[in-house]
Design a protein around this motif. Structure first.
Motif, short mmCIF file in Angstrom:
data_model
loop_
_atom_site.label_atom_id
_atom_site.label_comp_id
_atom_site.label_asym_id
_atom_site.label_seq_id
_atom_site.Cartn_x
_atom_site.Cartn_y
_atom_site.Cartn_z
N LEU A 39 -0.74 -10.96 -42.34
CA LEU A 39 -1.47 -9.72 -42.17
C LEU A 39 -2.94 -9.91 -42.56
O LEU A 39 -3.25 -10.58 -43.53
CB LEU A 39 -0.86 -8.59 -43.01
CG LEU A 39 0.20 -7.74 -42.31
CD1 LEU A 39 1.37 -8.56 -41.83
CD2 LEU A 39 0.66 -6.62 -43.21
N SER A 40 -3.82 -9.30 -41.77
CA SER A 40 -5.24 -9.31 -42.08
C SER A 40 -5.47 -8.39 -43.30
O SER A 40 -4.60 -7.59 -43.65
CB SER A 40 -6.04 -8.78 -40.89
OG SER A 40 -5.82 -7.38 -40.73
N PRO A 41 -6.64 -8.47 -43.92
CA PRO A 41 -6.93 -7.56 -45.04
C PRO A 41 -6.79 -6.09 -44.64
O PRO A 41 -6.27 -5.28 -45.41
CB PRO A 41 -8.36 -7.91 -45.43
CG PRO A 41 -8.49 -9.36 -45.06
CD PRO A 41 -7.70 -9.49 -43.78
N PHE A 42 -7.22 -5.74 -43.43
CA PHE A 42 -7.09 -4.36 -42.95
C PHE A 42 -5.62 -3.96 -42.85
O PHE A 42 -5.20 -2.89 -43.32
CB PHE A 42 -7.78 -4.20 -41.60
CG PHE A 42 -7.53 -2.87 -40.95
CD1 PHE A 42 -8.20 -1.73 -41.37
CD2 PHE A 42 -6.60 -2.75 -39.92
CE1 PHE A 42 -7.96 -0.50 -40.78
CE2 PHE A 42 -6.34 -1.53 -39.33
CZ PHE A 42 -7.03 -0.40 -39.75
N GLU A 43 -4.81 -4.82 -42.20
CA GLU A 43 -3.39 -4.53 -42.02
C GLU A 43 -2.67 -4.47 -43.36
O GLU A 43 -1.83 -3.57 -43.58
CB GLU A 43 -2.76 -5.59 -41.13
CG GLU A 43 -3.32 -5.60 -39.72
CD GLU A 43 -3.13 -6.91 -38.98
OE1 GLU A 43 -3.38 -6.92 -37.76
OE2 GLU A 43 -2.74 -7.92 -39.61
N ALA A 44 -2.99 -5.37 -44.25
CA ALA A 44 -2.36 -5.38 -45.58
C ALA A 44 -2.72 -4.11 -46.35
O ALA A 44 -1.88 -3.53 -47.04
CB ALA A 44 -2.78 -6.62 -46.37
#
Length: 78
Positions: A39-44
Motif C-alpha cells: 500500500l502507498s502512504p495514501f492508501e495506508a
C-alpha cells in the motif's frame, strides 16, 4: 513474521509487515491468482483512518484491473 489484519476468502488478505501494509487480492475468473501489492502512504492512511472500508475501492480496482497494478507486485509475507 507478518500480522493478518483482514482475510476474506476468495477476495483479499491484508497483512502488516513491519511498517508496511501488504494487500493480496484474488484476481481472475477462469484462471485465478493472487496479486500482492504494498500500500502507498495514501492508501495506508485511508486504511488506518477508516479500516477495511477505506480501501474497498482499491480491492475492487485491483480485481478488475490487475494489469494496472502489475508494476507494484510484491512478495507475499509468510
Amino acid at each position: 513474521m507478518s500480522e493478518v489484519l483482514s482475510d476474506v476468502a476468495w477476495d483479499h488478505t491484508l497483512c502488516a509487515d513491519g511498517d508496511d501494509l501488504l494487500l493480496s487480492v484474488h484476481c481472475g475468473t477462469v484462471g485465478t491468482y493472487d496479486l500482492c501489492i504494498r500500500l502507498s502512504p495514501f492508501e495506508a492512511g485511508k486504511y488506518r483512518r477508516l479500516g477495511i472500508d477505506g480501501i474497498r475501492w482499491l480491492i475492487a480496482d485491483v480485481q478488475y484491473r490487475p494489469h494496472d497494478y502489475a508494476s507494484r507486485r510484491c512478495t507475499e509475507p509468510r
